[in-house]
Every structure is written in C-alpha cells, then in structure tokens.
Design an enzyme around this catalytic site. Structure first.
Site, short mmCIF file in Angstrom:
data_model
loop_
_atom_site.label_atom_id
_atom_site.label_comp_id
_atom_site.label_asym_id
_atom_site.label_seq_id
_atom_site.Cartn_x
_atom_site.Cartn_y
_atom_site.Cartn_z
CG HIS A 1 57.56 48.67 -11.37
ND1 HIS A 1 58.76 47.76 -11.36
CD2 HIS A 1 57.84 49.90 -11.11
CE1 HIS A 1 59.73 48.53 -11.33
NE2 HIS A 1 59.49 50.02 -11.26
CG ASP B 1 54.79 45.83 -6.08
OD1 ASP B 1 55.34 46.42 -5.30
OD2 ASP B 1 55.30 46.21 -7.29
CD GLN C 1 55.35 53.98 -6.55
OE1 GLN C 1 54.88 55.07 -5.85
NE2 GLN C 1 56.52 53.85 -7.31
CE LYS D 1 59.34 52.60 -5.82
NZ LYS D 1 60.14 53.62 -6.70
CB CYS E 1 60.10 50.55 -14.45
SG CYS E 1 61.69 50.80 -14.29
#
Lengths: 148, 407
Positions: free
Chosen positions: B124, B201, B204, B227, B365
């Site tokens: 991302h 990261d 998600q 999220k 993104c």
C-alpha cells in the site's frame, strides 16, 4: 436503474466503443495531458489551430465509458469551430452537468452528457477532456492538468 | 462454514439496515473501512456522555475515569496482538502514522547514503511513501521484492536482497489490493538471521486473523482501528520495548515529557514518550470496545465466515464468462479484485451502486500493483464476517446486470 439508462445512453455506449478522432495529430500545434489520478483516467488532447479556428482536434488515452465518450463527442463538436464558439460550447456543457439552464441549440448532441448530473462522483470523468482541451487552447506548449 | 448466526450478528451493525437507490445496502468495501457495531458506537458515546476529561493529569474523578479507560484499552491491544508489555503499545492515528514514526525515529538515525530499505511490490502507498521520503532525506535506496502473476511475492531473490546495507524490511501482512497473505513469519526469520529489523504492516490482517507479534517475532507491527470495527483516526504501533526505549521521540509536546525547562527537557517513559499531545481518547476507547467485540464473536469464527464467503464468491465469479479475478494467491484474505471485460472499473462502481452494492473501484492506493498488471484500476469486493451468502449473490447479480448494460 432508470438513472443508469440516462447516464449510459446509446450514444455514450457507442462513442465509448468506437471513439471518434481517436488518433494523434502529427502537426498539432497545441497539446495537453489530462489526468484523473483517482480513477486512473488519462488522455492527451491534440489541437491544430489555424488562427482562432480549430482546424483539427483529436485525443488518445484510456478511461471509463463516460470519459472516453465525452472526449469523443467533444472532438466532433469542436472541429471547425472558432475558439470563442468552443468556449461557448464548453460553458454550456459545464452548465448541463451541474443542472443549470442550457441553450439547447448550442449544446446539441452533447446533451447526452448531462446524465452525469445525477452522479456527482462521475462529473469529473465527463469534464476531464473539456478541461484538457481548455488547457490546450490556452497554452502553446505541452501542459498537464489534473482533475481532483 | 462458521458457527456464526449472521442474522444475529447483523443486528449489531445498525448501518447495514438501509436501502440505497431502492435496494438493500450490500456493503462489500470492508478493506477500505469496516462498519462499526453498536457496542463500539455505544462505548464512544458513553465516554462523551459520562467520562470525558483529559487524561494523565488532573486529580478529579472524570480525569481518573478517562485515564483508566484509556489505559485499559492499551491493555486490550497488548493482549490482542500478544505483546509482552503495555509499554510496547503506542497509540497513533493509524497504520500510516505508525510507519512514519518508525521510519523517522528508528530507521533514520541509523541510515547513511546508499543504505537500503527493503519493501515489496505489493505494498500500500502507506508502506512505500514514508520510506521514499526517508530515502530523499538520507540518500538511502529503496529496494523492492518483486511479485508474481498470481499476486504473490516472488521470493526467489529474497535472500540476496537482504544485504549488510539493508536497514529495515517493511512488508505488508495482507495485500489490500489483492488479498494475498504474505509469509511474514518466514521472511522475518530470514531477515533476523542477517540482523535486519522487520516492520509488518498489519492493517489488512488484524480484522481477519489472530495476530501474535511474539510468534511472528517481528520488531514492529502496525495497524489501523477503522478497518477492525473501531473508529477512524486511531491505530497502534507495536514495537519491541528495547527498540522503543532507544529511539528518540517522534513528536514533541505535552504528555511525552517528565519535566521541561528552557535548558533541558526530560522525556517521559514508554509508552507516553511517543504520545505527544492530548490523544484521540474516544478513539482509543472505541478501539478497546472493538477488540472486546471481536473476542466476543470469536476471531476464529470471523476468519471461518470470511473464508467461506471468499470461497463461494470466488467460485461463482470464476464461473461467469468475461470476468477475471486479479490476484489468485493460494493464501488469501476475503478480498476479490476483478475486471469485467469491456467495462472500466469506474463504470462498474457506478452501476453496482445503483443496485445498492458498495465496492471499491480504483487503484486501491497500490498503483505499483496496477502497473504490474498493466491496468488502470480494478473493482474490488472485500468481505467482513457480517456479510451473508445472499450478499455474494447480490454481487454476482450486479456483475451480470453490468454485463447486460454494456452488451
């Protein structure tokens, strides 16, 4: 779904599938790049101006049906017009997309683009080529514009 | 199949019960942001109705209550990712700010010209741009692990990309654009064998699976609350305590100091050292409530329901002529990026919306991923555990309607 039919009219679908004046102009004396970074629409508008008359106008690029059809219809509408006439048409198109009163004689076939007024997120798709041609007329060198 | 009663679950999400353009809302844009259960909305509302005050100061009752709620949420986040200590949990605005914090406070002081930062092609923008800024500041170089046609990381050259110049490996746990689950644990092990620190990261990942930072053995793990059913504007950084202790503050201000004079300021202990200024207190409380909610539903149940939806949606989409799924990794979260032949994704988004189906269209993104496939954008349906099989059918129906319109 009726608004959808209003947006994706036959004329739009046809110009999307078979865009008119989808080519480079070798001897273009004005040119501008249009870019809508949010959805990735990209196009180049080529202009051949003879004094204040638009001798030839064309485009190349890729994008959604609305942006492609709008660019295609634009080239048809502006070819042979003077810069002042083009400006007047540009203003009418803009009005039609924001739901303002328009002059139907000036707008003509371009009225099909007014369907976007029910889809605020899509107005910039329809205006991209018009902003780009505007930039091309105003500038005598290669320039880039971006909607968003 | 999961053990969840979807109808009962959906009662917890008031926003789902509405019509869009005359059709029931089918919310399939969960990878962009999730909806919030009533329990989270109530926790935030209760805080403002009864407990609102500034934290870590003031001896009055409300300030004590606000501080207790704030720090209790930190404890929940620690447990949620299985960190060793509350000191290892720093609240941030989201994953983006957490990555910027690590880039500037941890990596930058160690970087010299021609050092390397290793990321992947699947990232991302939030895990690309902070590193590019750092490269501009220091003359370091950004190296990129390539990807394959299926949307997985191409790790054939990975070992040789980890060099003595590599100062950090920063990789996404799950790709937001394609849903690919990356083998972050194995990659971390290889990086550590060469003493290279690792940031993951997890924006998600945390909404969909159990995350254990000690098992992953990563040095930093970042995620966003919005999220995972919490409010926007709140997220967290997990960092190993010894690393965080050695790092300079990211921002200066109130709360991150022990004493201030014009001659010298002494910084506060962890985690306050990295939380300058009055934080997003209600967001933190909402994040804590979201974790409580996920525990109550059961993270295994969440994962099972989403996997079930992914499987049936994938099967049904694959059976449609003229539709191609982009990203077909063996290990995937419940994200399906797809293209309808002859229809631009932006048109797809508008036509879906007219039928109440909310999906994301665009580059997500992740422009380098789009460039890899030589496409400007995709349409992306992303599922949460509150989505139903009927909603998968609504998605399929929307695809077919789109094809009819463009036939």
């Amino acid at each position: 779904m009726s608004d959808l039919r209003e947006l994706y009219q036959q004329v739009i679908m046809d110009h999307n599938k078979r865009p008119r004046n989808f080519r480079e102009i070798e001897k273009a004396n004005h040119l501008a790049h249009g870019n809508n970074p949010l959805c990735g629409d990209k196009l180049v508008v080529y202009l051949k101006l003879d004094g204040d008359k638009i001798d030839d106008v064309s485009f190349k690029g890729s994008g959604c049906a609305i942006s492609m059809a709008s660019a295609s219809l634009m080239t048809e509408a502006l070819k042979g017009k003077t810069i002042d006439e083009a400006q007047a048409i540009y203003e009418q198109v803009h009005k039609s997309m924001t739901g303002e009163e328009t002059d139907r004689n000036l707008l003509g076939k371009l009225e099909v683009l007014s369907g976007v007024k029910e889809f605020p997120a899509r107005v910039k798709c329809a205006t991209l080529s018009w902003h780009t041609v505007h930039a091309a007329i105003d500038s005598d060198h290669d320039i880039s514009i971006s909607t968003e | 199949m999961s053990n969840l009663n979807i109808n009962t679950i959906r009662v917890d999400f008031p926003i789902l019960h509405q019509e869009i353009n005359g059709y029931p809302l089918v919310y399939l844009d969960n990878a962009a942001t999730s909806q919030k259960p009533r329990q989270v909305i109530d926790a935030v509302s209760h805080y403002y109705l009864h407990d609102n005050a500034n934290i870590h100061r003031g001896v009055h009752k409300l300030s004590q209550r606000a501080t207790d709620l704030y720090e209790a949420a930190r404890g929940k986040v620690r447990q949620f990712v299985n960190a060793n200590s509350d000191k290892e949990i720093i609240f941030t605005r989201g994953a983006t700010e957490a990555i910027n914090l690590v880039a500037q406070s941890f990596v930058r002081p160690k970087l010299q010209a021609n050092d390397e930062i290793l990321i992947s092609h699947l990232e991302h923008h939030a895990n690309i741009v902070p590193w590019q800024i750092l490269c501009e500041q220091t003359g370091a170089k950004l190296k990129v692990i390539p990807m394959t046609q299926t949307g997985e990381l191409d790790l054939t050259q990975f070992d040789t990309m980890l060099t003595e110049r590599t100062k950090i490996l920063a990789i996404g746990h799950v790709s937001n654009a394609l849903g690919t689950i990356n083998p972050v644990k194995a990659m971390t092990e290889k990086a550590h064998a060469k003493n290279i620190p690792v940031l993951i990261d997890g924006a998600q990942a945390v909404p969909h699976m159990t995350v254990d930072v000690q098992d992953l053995n990563c040095d930093f793990y970042v995620f966003s609350g919005h999220k995972m059913f919490a409010p926007t504007g709140i997220g967290a950084l997990y960092g190993r305590e010894d690393l965080l202790n050695a790092m300079p503050p990211y921002q200066g201000g109130g709360d991150m100091i022990l004493s201030v004079s014009f001659e010298k300021t002494i910084y506060n202990e962890l985690p306050a050292k990295f939380e300058a200024g009055t934080p997003n207190i209600s967001g933190v409380i909402g994040l804590g409530a979201a974790i409580d909610y996920m525990w109550q539903v059961g993270i295994d149940n969440i994962a099972a329901q989403e996997h079930h939806l992914l499987e049936i949606a994938t099967r049904k989409i694959e059976s449609l002529p003229g539709v191609n799924i982009i990203g077909t990794a063996a290990e995937k979260a419940a994200v399906i990026s797809f293209m309808i032949e002859g229809v631009h994704p932006h048109d797809v988004g508008t036509i879906f919306d007219q039928q109440g189906v909310a999906i994301r269209t665009g580059h997500h993104c992740a422009q380098p991923v789009m460039e890899f496939y030589d496409i400007p954008a995709t349409a992306r349906a992303s599922f949460a555990f509150y989505n139903s099989e009927e909603e998968v059918d609504a998605l399929i129906n929307a695809i077919q309607k789109t094809q009819e319109l463009f036939a």
